[in-house]
Design an enzyme around this catalytic site. Structure first.
Site, PDB file in Angstrom:
ATOM      1  N   HIS A  75       3.269  15.043   1.195  1.00 51.48           N
ATOM      2  CA  HIS A  75       3.436  13.990   2.188  1.00 51.48           C
ATOM      3  C   HIS A  75       3.497  14.343   3.882  1.00 51.48           C
ATOM      4  CE1 HIS A  75       7.908  15.932   3.772  1.00 51.48           C
ATOM      5  NE2 HIS A  75       7.964  16.069   2.605  1.00 51.48           N
ATOM      6  N   GLU A 213       7.971  10.058   2.072  1.00 50.87           N
ATOM      7  CA  GLU A 213       8.752  10.972   1.132  1.00 50.87           C
ATOM      8  C   GLU A 213       9.752  10.940   1.652  1.00 50.87           C
ATOM      9  OE1 GLU A 213      10.506  14.693  -0.719  1.00 50.87           O
ATOM     10  OE2 GLU A 213       9.791  14.177   1.610  1.00 50.87           O
ATOM     11  N   GLU A 214      10.150  11.195   2.875  1.00 48.25           N
ATOM     12  CA  GLU A 214      11.658  11.696   3.644  1.00 48.25           C
ATOM     13  C   GLU A 214      12.216  10.040   3.759  1.00 48.25           C
ATOM     14  OE1 GLU A 214      12.722  14.391   4.200  1.00 48.25           O
ATOM     15  OE2 GLU A 214      10.906  15.460   4.889  1.00 48.25           O
ATOM     16  N   ASP A 236       5.700  21.058  -1.661  1.00 51.75           N
ATOM     17  CA  ASP A 236       6.958  20.415  -1.056  1.00 51.75           C
ATOM     18  C   ASP A 236       7.402  22.964  -0.561  1.00 51.75           C
ATOM     19  OD1 ASP A 236       8.625  19.490   0.763  1.00 51.75           O
ATOM     20  OD2 ASP A 236       8.392  17.782  -0.524  1.00 51.75           O
ATOM     21  N   HIS A 327      14.460  20.414   8.167  1.00 53.52           N
ATOM     22  CA  HIS A 327      14.758  19.346   9.430  1.00 53.52           C
ATOM     23  C   HIS A 327      15.952  20.194   9.772  1.00 53.52           C
ATOM     24  CE1 HIS A 327      14.790  16.252   5.344  1.00 53.52           C
ATOM     25  NE2 HIS A 327      13.790  17.442   5.436  1.00 53.52           N
TER      26      HIS A 327
END
Length: 362
Positions: A75, A213-214, A236, A327
């Site tokens: 992604h 995707e997130e 990922d 993140h």
């Protein structure tokens, strides 16, 4: 082992370029442009669909009936922020896009909009807060992006903001580490670029650089419906949580560990990996002495969570580079884990044959 030449300076610089780009969910254009530039002329077809996915086909060689159509996804989007209000004088209200912890945003350097206007996330300074305020959780509503006036007339409602570029390498040798914002999942994007360049000839590679995707695996679902693959691999970056001790006790719920190789998923919140693919990747790793680990079961998810449910079902597997502090403004990954992911990915795909999916699933 595969004939993959390895992660060298060029590949690290490629990753740095992708990490520096601003591509928050729904506005992935900067990374999309880079992807197209890097693979132009090296594939049989390339298209951009309505959701902004870059869908690439690189055909193998030999009889088409003996080649499976293998979708490999990564992604392009990252978590970040969206400007939602203008408080004047270059100060802006915002909301988060994807999973971000508000307490980790205070004082962080950001860039806003297509012009990458520099700013900082402001909050009441600690010496002006009361005891009750200091003990309370930080809320996004209490934060502002302050551009010092540089955003006047340039920053618009709906613009995305991302953490300022901060890529660097740390250490050397087997513990050499890469630090940056957006390693989730720009390391997957860089890996997929490398796979396109070194695609095994026994498969038709369907490379999907996906969007959103997130915020719910949205691009992958559309991409898989269009590409209609026989099987799929999602690349990922998975949280490591691998501190030796957690709350004073031995950490046995670590998810994955840095330095122990790529993580093969057995299950996560959205997918039960196809056991035939798990067995293939594990056996290839063992046969070729490629370090790997099984990701501990738990939450989270990858593009595979959407891909495996498309049409009549797609046998799917997730393969990830472990990363700490995902993140946040500064995630870290181990260079050796990225190298071993590429070795395992290319080696395993080189052994994919139609008989694999004709065997019993379990």
């Amino acid at each position: 082992m595969s004939n993959y030449p390895g992660i060298k300076t060029a590949q690290i610089r490629l990753l740095e370029t992708f990490c520096a780009a601003s591509a928050i969910s729904g506005q992935e254009g900067e990374v999309r442009k880079l992807v197209k530039e890097k693979i132009e002329g090296q594939v049989d077809s390339m298209q951009v669909d309505a959701l902004g996915n870059v869908l690439v086909v690189k055909n193998g060689k030999g009889r088409s009936a003996s080649r499976l159509r293998v979708m490999v996804s990564a992604h392009m989007d990252a978590v970040g922020m969206m400007v939602t209000g203008d408080d004047k004088d270059g100060v802006y209200r915002f909301d988060t896009v994807g999973s971000l912890n508000a307490s980790q945003l205070v004082g962080k350097s950001v860039v806003v909009g297509k012009d990458h206007i520099p700013g900082v996330i402001g909050f009441k300074p600690v010496h002006l807060t009361s005891a009750s305020e200091r003990s309370s959780a930080v809320s996004v509503d209490s934060l502002r992006i302050d551009t010092g006036g540089a955003g006047n007339g340039k920053v618009k409602i709906g613009d995305r903001a991302t953490f300022s570029p901060n890529f660097m390498t740390i250490g050397s040798g087997v513990t050499r580490t890469l630090r940056s914002k957006a390693l989730d999942d720009r390391i997957g994007v860089a890996s997929l670029i490398e796979l396109v360049k070194h695609a095994p000839e026994n498969i038709d590679l369907l490379a999907a650089f996906t969007t959103q995707e997130e915020i719910g695996l949205r691009g992958a679902r559309v991409a898989a419906h269009t590409m209609n693959p026989d099987m799929a691999i999602a690349i990922d970056c998975t949280p490591a949580y691998d501190f030796p001790h957690w709350k004073g006790e031995e950490n046995v719920r670590y998810n994955a560990r840095l330095g122990e190789g790529p993580a093969i998923y057995l299950t996560d919140r959205s997918t039960l990996s196809d056991p035939r693919l798990v067995r293939l990747f594990a056996s290839v790793a063992e046969k070729n002495s490629i370090p790997f680990q099984y990701r501990q079961p738990g939450g989270g998810g990858t593009d595979a969570g959407a891909i495996h449910k498309v049409r009549s079902g797609v046998p799917s597997l997730s393969l990830s580079v472990p990363g700490r502090y995902l993140h946040t403004p500064s995630a870290i990954v181990r260079l050796s884990d990225w190298q071993n992911l590429m070795e395992l990915l290319i080696s395993a795909l080189s052994e994919v044959k139609p008989a694999l999916l004709k065997s019993a699933r379990a």
